[in-house]
Enzyme design. Structure first.
Site, short mmCIF file in Angstrom:
data_model
loop_
_atom_site.label_atom_id
_atom_site.label_comp_id
_atom_site.label_asym_id
_atom_site.label_seq_id
_atom_site.Cartn_x
_atom_site.Cartn_y
_atom_site.Cartn_z
N ARG A 1 -7.51 106.01 41.87
CA ARG A 1 -6.55 105.68 42.94
C ARG A 1 -6.38 104.18 43.14
NH1 ARG A 1 -7.83 108.58 48.31
NH2 ARG A 1 -9.94 108.92 47.53
N GLY B 1 -16.81 114.27 51.97
CA GLY B 1 -17.49 115.53 52.17
C GLY B 1 -17.97 115.67 53.60
N ASN C 1 -3.83 43.97 48.16
CA ASN C 1 -2.67 44.65 48.75
C ASN C 1 -1.62 44.85 47.65
OD1 ASN C 1 -1.16 45.34 51.50
ND2 ASN C 1 0.29 44.33 50.13
N TYR D 1 1.71 51.22 29.13
CA TYR D 1 1.97 51.92 27.86
C TYR D 1 3.10 51.22 27.13
CZ TYR D 1 2.94 55.88 24.73
OH TYR D 1 3.13 56.70 23.62
N SER E 1 6.32 43.49 46.85
CA SER E 1 7.01 44.74 46.53
C SER E 1 7.87 44.58 45.27
CB SER E 1 7.91 45.14 47.71
OG SER E 1 7.15 45.38 48.86
N ARG F 1 11.77 35.43 38.64
CA ARG F 1 13.04 35.98 39.08
C ARG F 1 14.18 35.25 38.37
NH1 ARG F 1 11.80 35.44 45.54
NH2 ARG F 1 10.21 37.07 45.72
#
Length: 481
Positions: free
Chosen positions: A13, A134, A402, A412, A430, A465
């Protein structure tokens, strides 16, 4: 005593190819619960009768001193005990248990053995819905027999006292009764329950005691019954945790599939699953919908919602997630997946961070790895921060560094990986790209938008830059019709 555990049934079952006794309750095979309970009784012999599933059943119990007996063909419970009989010492009584009755308690079994004396002992239970079991037949208070439901008439089926199947008997008597069993029943099987009538005929005292709680004597024959016992087991564990002072947001929605040890002031939100061995230190909070497996969490750490932590040792006062994953040796998924990492105390990991596998990554004390930051094969020194949208790969980052938003370590070259070294007290603006191999000296500052292809000297500002220009009368291209 001798203990016989019947574990041969296919569990039709259950509608599964898995042997019934190997279906899991709270993360463990049912058979292992019964075996552990049997060992608490310090028996001289434990004999497991197996059949369906063969070696898979044997492998579930890794014990050298178990007697394994194959039942083939499987002709009922009486026939199963017949297979074990040659291995039972007649100097001691024999206790018969079932591999699909996982919650039976050792205290109940000890009480049954003590009450039985030298006669035949039965463990019974009274159920509101006894279907499938039973029924105990009595003459007044005296037990005179057991009738299986398929052989019972309507009056007998109305009885609520059921046979759990668990019996204890003098072994010499048991062997003689087994030899007299017949299979003239609806199933054409040899029922162990027929020994009650044989004992009564021989005037052997039959003692029936009831389990303290009906659920501990319930067997599993279907998925529904297994789910019912799972809830019983989890409610017991939740009640124990609450008693210890653990704050469970909803005791009905916390699953422990192993062991869970909690310190003081631990809080667990809804739908959390704990697997294997989990230890939560003082003041730990676990958010909703988390899975923790074989994890130690240090004091004061917050595990935010939807985290999956596995095989990890997490330090104190960390913040993990949300959507974090710590799982060694596997493929890293999206969101905040922290893998194959040593995480120090007072770290902040995530949300939506990623620490990739490969060479082991180490985060020292007080490191902040923030939103959508990926770290691979790198070490990051104490107090350093990379809070936003950055990739740090194959790098050695010093202390108090930071890392500005949008910083990328270009590790890579299309064929080989190269290392980047960032010394202590560096400030990276950043949008910076560090083209490995490259070294940034102690205390250096990299201006925002820099593409660094050569070493940056210590203590100096480095910029890279192009000149900014504006083009008058320029028109943005439009899509051709």
């Amino acid at each position: 005593m001798n203990v016989v555990i019947l574990a041969a049934g296919p569990g039709t079952r259950m509608h599964s190819s898995t042997p019934k006794v190997l279906h899991r309750l709270a993360g463990r095979a049912m058979l292992t619960y019964v075996f552990d309970t049997a060992k608490q009784l310090s028996p001289e012999v434990i004999c497991v009768v197996y059949g369906h599933g063969g070696e898979r059943v044997r492998q579930a119990v890794d014990e050298n001193d178990v007697v394994w007996v194959m039942q083939e063909p499987q002709l009922g419970t009486g026939h199963a005990v017949m297979q074990a009989a040659p291995h039972l010492d007649e100097r001691w009584p024999t206790l018969v248990l079932y591999g699909d009755v996982p919650l039976i308690r050792a205290e109940t079994l000890k009480r049954l053995v003590q009450a039985t004396g030298k006669g035949l002992g039965l463990l019974t239970a009274t159920l509101d819905g006894p279907s499938g079991y039973g029924r105990i037949l009595r003459n007044g208070k005296k037990v005179v027999g057991i009738v299986e439901e398929k052989d019972a008439n309507s009056r007998q089926r109305a009885l609520r006292e059921i046979n759990t199947g668990i019996v204890v008997a003098p072994t010499k008597k048991l062997k003689s009764w087994l030899a007299k069993l017949q299979n003239n029943n609806a199933q054409k099987e040899y029922y162990l329950t027929d020994i009650v009538a044989l004992a009564t005929k021989e005037r052997v005292p039959v003692t029936a005691i009831q389990a303290d709680t009906a659920w501990e004597a319930l067997g599993v024959n279907s998925r529904a019954q297994l789910a019912e016992l799972e809830r019983v087991y989890q409610r017991k564990l939740a009640a124990s945790l609450l008693e210890q002072g653990v704050a469970l947001a909803d005791p009905s929605r916390c699953d422990v599939r192993g062991s869970l040890a909690c310190g003081r002031d631990v809080a667990i939100d809804v739908n959390c699953v704990f697997e294997g061995e989990v230890k939560l230190g003082d003041g730990v909070s676990v958010g909703a919908n988390c899975v923790l497996k074989d994890v130690t969490v240090g004091p004061g750490t917050r595990v935010e919602p939807f985290c999956h932590l596995e095989n990890a040792d997490i330090g104190a006062d960390c913040r993990i997630g949300p959507y974090a994953r710590i799982r060694p040796g596997t493929r890293v998924e999206p969101f905040c997946h922290l893998e194959n990492a040593d995480i120090g105390a007072d770290c902040r990991i995530g949300p939506y961070a990623r620490i990739r596998p490969g060479t082991r990554t180490r985060l020292s004390e007080g490191v902040h790895i923030g939103n959508f930051v990926e770290v691979k094969a790198s070490s990051i020194g104490a107090g350093s921060k990379a809070n936003h949208l950055s990739y740090i790969g194959d790098s050695e980052v010093g202390r108090n560094v930071n890392v500005g938003a949008g910083t990328i370590v270009c590790n890579y070259d299309g064929a080989n990986k190269h290392r980047t070294v960032i010394e202590d007290d560096v400030f990276i603006g950043s949008g910076t790209q560090l083209v490995a191999p490259v070294r940034v000296g102690r205390g250096a500052t990299l201006g925002a938008g820099t593409t660094l292809t050569k070493d940056a000297p210590a203590g100096e500002l480095t910029l890279s830059r192009v000149k900014q220009v504006s083009i008058p009368d320029w028109e943005r291209p439009v899509k051709k019709k």
